[in-house]
Design an enzyme around this catalytic site. Structure first.
Site, PDB file in Angstrom:
ATOM      1  N   GLU A 107      -0.595  -9.039  -1.325  1.00 49.25           N
ATOM      2  CA  GLU A 107      -2.179  -9.420  -1.173  1.00 49.25           C
ATOM      3  C   GLU A 107      -2.921  -9.294  -2.461  1.00 49.25           C
ATOM      4  O   GLU A 107      -3.880 -10.181  -2.769  1.00 49.25           O
ATOM      5  CB  GLU A 107      -2.866  -8.208  -0.037  1.00 49.25           C
ATOM      6  CG  GLU A 107      -2.230  -8.698   1.276  1.00 49.25           C
ATOM      7  CD  GLU A 107      -2.589  -7.559   2.417  1.00 49.25           C
ATOM      8  OE1 GLU A 107      -2.115  -6.293   2.051  1.00 49.25           O
ATOM      9  OE2 GLU A 107      -3.249  -8.032   3.112  1.00 49.25           O
ATOM     10  N   GLU A 109       4.136  -5.677   6.812  1.00 46.42           N
ATOM     11  CA  GLU A 109       3.416  -4.747   7.589  1.00 46.42           C
ATOM     12  C   GLU A 109       3.824  -4.717   9.161  1.00 46.42           C
ATOM     13  O   GLU A 109       3.949  -3.723   9.817  1.00 46.42           O
ATOM     14  CB  GLU A 109       1.920  -5.225   7.454  1.00 46.42           C
ATOM     15  CG  GLU A 109       1.298  -4.602   6.048  1.00 46.42           C
ATOM     16  CD  GLU A 109       1.460  -6.019   5.139  1.00 46.42           C
ATOM     17  OE1 GLU A 109       2.232  -6.752   5.277  1.00 46.42           O
ATOM     18  OE2 GLU A 109       0.628  -5.848   4.168  1.00 46.42           O
ATOM     19  N   ALA A 134       0.855  -1.179  -0.046  1.00 47.63           N
ATOM     20  CA  ALA A 134      -0.112   0.017  -0.018  1.00 47.63           C
ATOM     21  C   ALA A 134       0.742   1.358  -0.080  1.00 47.63           C
ATOM     22  O   ALA A 134       2.068   1.172   0.345  1.00 47.63           O
ATOM     23  CB  ALA A 134      -0.868  -0.081   1.424  1.00 47.63           C
ATOM     24  N   GLY A 157       0.422  -4.791   0.598  1.00 50.39           N
ATOM     25  CA  GLY A 157      -0.722  -4.954  -0.452  1.00 50.39           C
ATOM     26  C   GLY A 157      -0.176  -5.492  -1.806  1.00 50.39           C
ATOM     27  O   GLY A 157      -1.163  -6.053  -2.323  1.00 50.39           O
TER      28      GLY A 157
END
Ligand code: 3HC
Length: 705
Positions: free
Chosen positions: A108, A128, A66, A105
C-alpha cells in the site's frame, strides 16, 4: 520488532533523497517506522534542494506489511492510511524501490507512491485476507486504479503474490531493474523529474510530472455482471470465511465512491474484521506456523546434506511423496517389490505430474524433467547412493522392520532412514536398522503432493542432526512440519481417533451421520466426518480395530455400527455404500444405516434422543481437546498451537476457526472440562479428564490460542 534504534534514516544521492527503512526482520510498518518515514518525508519536501524522494529498505525485503504485533494496541500517529495519504499528496515525486516482498501495508505504501521500481525477484501482494482482514491503508482503492477491477479483486480476495514481471505487465510497477536498486531508482527519479521517464517500453504513457497520483486515476471500465459473478464465486469458495468477500466488495466500491469515501469504506470494513474472531484465529495461525519451526532440540544441529532421496513403495502415498520430492528438485529413486508394482507406480507418478500439466500449473517440459529425475524400479539396491530413504510401504511392523534391516546393508551408514508410518512405533521400526540414531518418522498426509502437513516423529534415539535433516527437507518440500513424539497415532491420528469414537457414540445416542456431517460442515469443515470416512474407506480402520481388539479395555464404550457396515461389505464410496449410499457419484443418507444404528442403540440399552448441532460440535471439540491436553501433558507435542496446525493442515479444519485448542480457549476451558466430565460419566473408561486440562482450568490458564 524495531530492534534497530533508528529504523528510518535518510541518504542523499545528488538532489534525490533516499528514505531508508531498516527494521529487521521484515521492515514491518511499525509505529517507529511510520513516524520515521513521515518525518523524513516532511523534511525532504521542505528542502528546496531535494527534487525527488525514494523509499527503499535495507535487509531482506521491502516493507512486508503493517506490524501485526501492534494490532489491538492503541494506534500511534501517523496511522498507515494517513501516511499513505501524505506520500500520495507530496508535491515532489516519491518512488518506491522494491526488493523482496512488498506485502500488505508495504504494497500500500508502494501504491501511494508516484512511481514504482522493483528488482526482478521482487513480489507484491495484499495477503491481509489470510489474516482474516482486508487491506486497510488504501490497497482496495488504489490497486484497481492501476491494474483494473478483475485483477484487483482476485489479488485482494486470494492474497496471491505477483512477481515483478507480471506486475510490470499489469501496470502495478513501472520499471524492473536487474542492476543496483538504489542507483537505478535514483536514475528513474531523475528521469521523472526531467519529464523523460516513461513506463518501461511504453512511451505512450509517460510517467512524468505532473505527478501521477494513483488515487486520482480513474477506475478502468469493467464488466459489471462478470464482477458480480466473480464476487459470488469468491464468497462461495470462502465457505464461511468473511475476509475474501468483504475485500472483493471493498475493491468494487472504488468504482462507485470517490477516493475519500472509498477509503472510509475500506477502513470501516478493516476495523470490523480486525475485531472479529476470524481474524484473531487467523493471526493465531500465522504466529503458530512460525512457532512450529522453533524446536529447541535442533539448536546447534546442522542438517545432513540431501540431494538424492529414495522412496520405498509407490502406492498412493509413495507416488505422492516421489512427486513432491521431484517438484522440490531432488533426484528421486523409487523402488517397489515387483516389476509389475514398479510399472504401476511409474504410471501413478507420471499421472500426477501430468495432472500438473493439465491444470496449467507446470509445462510439459517441466513434467518431463521431473519424470527424468525419478527412477522407478524393483531393486532396492538402487537406494545405495541415497542420502535419505523414505519408506511408504504397507503399515505393518514386520514389513517395515524387514525393509529397514535390508536398507542398512545398502545405504551409507550416515544416510537418513525415514518411516512414513501413521500408527506404528518408529522406535520399533528403527531398532531394526543399523545406526538407529539415523531413523526418524516423516508422516505425510494423503495425498502427499497436496497436503501441507508433515508430522516429524523423533524416536527416543533420533540424532539432532537427523531431526534437523527432516525439518530441512520438509521445508524444501514446502511442507509445514510439526514435531510429534512417538505415541499411537502421533498427534493427528491419536486425536482423530477420539473424535471418531465420539462421533460414533453420538450415533447410538441419537444423531444420524448426515446430521453430524451437517453440523461440522456448518462449522466450516469442507466435508463432515462420516463423508470423509466413506471417502477414505472404512476397511482400514476396521482392520485396525480387529488388530487392537485383544488389547482394548473391556470397560471402554465400544460402538459396533462401523463393524457391521464393514461386515455387509459397505466399505465407503469405493464400494458404493458406507455411512451413505452413492448413486452416480451423489451421496445420500440411507434408511438401512439408520436401522442398524437404532438396533445397536437398543442392544446397548441407549435411549436415543435428538442431538442438536451445537451439542455435536461441543462434544467433538471437547473430545479432541481432552486428548490434545493428554498429548501436551505427555510431551508428545511441543505446544498447543502445533496441535491446531495439525488439524488445519492435515484434516481440513478451517483456519479461520484457529484449530481445536484455540477454540477451547475461546469456549472456556470450564465448558470443555464440564463436557469431558459428562463424557466420563456416560462413556466410561478412556474419557477421564486429562490431568493438564483439570490443572489449567483450576489455575485459569489458557492453552495460548
Ligand atoms: N508484522 C510483524 N511481524 C512479522 C510480519 C508482520 N507483518 N511479517 C513477518 N513477521 C515476523 C514473523 O513473525 C517472524 O518472526 P519470528 O522470527 O519472531 O518468528 C519474522 O518476521 C520472519 O518471518 P517469516 O519466518 O515468515 O520469514 P519468511 O522469510 O519465511 O517470510 C514474509 C517473510 C513473506 C514477509 C512472511 O513473514 C509474511 O508473509 N509475512 C506476513 C505478511 C503480511 O501478512 N502482511 C500484511 C500484514 S496486515 C497489513 O499490512 C494491514 C494493512 O493493510 C493495514
Amino acid at each position: 520488532m524495531d530492534s534497530s534504534p533508528h529504523p528510518v534514516t535518510v541518504r542523499r544521492r545528488g538532489r534525490v533523497c533516499l528514505i531508508v527503512i531498516d527494521s529487521p526482520p521484515v521492515n514491518a510498518a511499525s509505529h517507529a517506522v511510520r513516524s520515521g518515514v513521515q518525518r523524513a518525508l516532511k523534511a525532504a519536501e521542505a528542502d528546496a534542494d531535494v527534487t525527488a524522494i525514494i523509499i527503499l529498505c535495507e535487509g531482506r525485503t521491502f516493507v512486508a506489511g503493517a506490524d501485526i504485533r501492534e494490532f489491538g494496541q492503541p494506534p500511534g500517529e501517523p496511522s498507515l492510511p494517513a501516511l499513505c495519504q501524505e506520500i500520495e499528496a507530496c508535491t515532489k515525486p516519491v518512488i518506491a524501490a522494491i526488493h523482496g516482498t512488498a506485502l500488505g501495508g508495504g504494497c500500500e505504501i508502494a501504491l501511494a507512491c508516484h512511481g514504482r521500481i522493483a528488482d526482478a525477484g521482487a513480489k507484491l501482494g495484499l495477503p491481509e485476507v489470510k489474516l482474516g482482514l482486508i487491506p486497510g491503508a488504501g490497497g482496495t482503492q488504489r490497486l484497481p486504479r492501476l491494474i483494473g477491477m478483475a485483477a484487483a479483486i482476485e489479488m485482494v480476495a486470494t492474497g496471491r503474490m505477483m512477481g515483478a514481471a507480471e506486475a510490470l505487465e499489469r501496470g502495478l510497477i513501472d520499471v524492473i531493474t536487474e542492476g543496483d536498486l538504489a542507483s537505478d531508482a535514483t536514475a528513474f527519479a531523475e528521469r521523472l523529474v526531467s519529464g523523460k521517464a516513461g513506463a518501461q517500453g511504453d512511451a505512450a504513457q509517460p510517467l512524468s510530472l505532473p505527478l501521477r497520483r494513483t488515487g486520482a486515476l480513474p477506475v478502468p471500465a469493467y464488466d459489471e455482471p462478470a464482477m458480480a459473478a466473480q464476487i459470488e464465486q469468491i464468497e462461495r469458495k470462502a465457505r464461511g470465511q468473511l475476509s475474501p468477500g468483504v475485500g472483493a466488495r471493498a475493491v468494487l466500491a472504488a468504482a462507485t465512491l470517490d477516493l475519500p469515501a472509498g477509503l472510509a469504506h475500506e477502513r470501516a470494513a478493516f476495523a470490523g474484521l480486525l475485531a472479529s474472531e476470524q481474524s484473531a484465529a487467523l493471526r493465531h495461525v500465522f504466529f503458530a506456523e512460525r512457532a512450529a519451526a522453533r524446536v529447541p532440540a535442533l539448536e546447534g544441529a546442522t542438517p545432513r546434506p540431501v540431494a538424492i532421496v529414495g522412496v520405498a513403495g509407490a502406492g498412493t502415498m509413495g507416488a505422492g511423496i516421489a512427486v513432491v520430492l521431484a517438484e522440490a528438485g531432488y533426484r528421486v529413486i523409487v523402488a517397489e517389490r515387483t516389476e509389475k508394482a514398479a510399472e504401476a507406480g511409474r504410471s501413478r507418478i507420471a499421472a500426477l505430474h501430468q495432472r500438473g500439466v493439465e491444470t496449467g500449473r507446470i509445462t510439459r517440459e517441466v513434467a518431463a524433467a521431473r519424470m527424468a529425475a525419478t527412477a522407478v524400479g524393483h531393486d532396492i539396491t538402487a537406494f545405495a547412493p541415497c542420502d535419505l530413504v523414505i519408506e511408504a510401504v504397507f503399515d505393518d511392523l514386520a514389513v517395515k522392520q524387514e525393509l529397514f534391516a535390508a536398507l542398512s546393508g545398502i545405504v551409507r551408514p550416515d544416510a537418513v532412514l525415514a518411516t512414513n508410518t501413521s500408527y506404528l512405533d518408529p522406535n520399533l521400526i528403527g531398532a531394526a536398522a543399523s545406526h538407529p540414531e539415523r531413523v526418524v518418522g516423516l508422516h505425510f498426509f494423503s495425498p502427499a503432493n497436496v497436503m501441507r502437513l508433515v508430522e516429524i516423529v523423533a524416536t527416543g534415539r533420533t540424532a539432532p542432526d537427523v531431526l534437523a535433516t527432516a525439518f530441512a527437507v520438509s521445508k524444501r518440500l514446502g511442507k509445514l512440519a510439526v514435531l510429534a513424539g512417538s505415541c499411537d497415532g502421533f498427534i493427528g491420528n491419536r486425536i482423530f481417533s477420539s473424535y471418531r469414537k465420539q462421533c460414533e457414540y453420538m450415533l447410538e445416542d441419537g444423531a444420524l451421520p448426515h446430521e453430524i456431517d451437517a453440523a461440522m460442515e456448518a462449522f466450516g469443515l469442507p466435508m463432515g466426518p462420516f463423508a470423509v470416512f466413506d471417502l477414505a474407506g472404512l476397511d482400514i480402520a476396521w482392520a485396525r480395530r480387529k488388530r487392537l481388539a485383544a488389547t482394548r479395555d473391556p470397560a471402554e464404550r465400544y460402538v459396533r455400527i462401523a463393524d457391521q457396515l464393514c461386515e455387509l461389505g459397505r466399505f465407503g464410496q469405493k464400494s458404493g455404500a458406507g455411512w451413505y449410499v452413492y448413486e452416480n457419484g451423489k451421496r445420500r443418507p440411507d434408511a438401512g444405516v439408520t436401522s442398524i444404528i437404532e438396533a445397536e442403540a437398543r442392544r446397548s440399552g441407549v435411549q436415543r434422543r435428538s442431538i442438536g448441532a451445537e451439542e455435536i460440535r461441543t462434544r467433538i471439540i471437547a473430545a479432541m481437546v481432552n486428548e490434545g491436553a493428554r498429548i501436551l501433558g505427555e510431551g508428545m507435542a511441543q505446544r498447543a498451537s502445533d496441535i491446531d496446525l495439525v488439524f488445519i493442515n492435515g484434516y481440513g479444519w478451517p483456519a479461520w476457526r484457529g484449530g481445536p485448542m484455540f477454540q477451547a480457549d475461546r469456549m472456556g476451558l470450564g465448558t470443555i472440562l464440564a463436557e469431558v466430565e459428562r463424557m466420563q460419566a456416560r462413556d466410561g473408561a478412556g474419557w477421564e479428564p486429562a490431568p493438564l486440562l483439570v490443572e489449567m482450568e483450576r489455575s485459569k490458564q489458557l492453552f495460548g490460542g
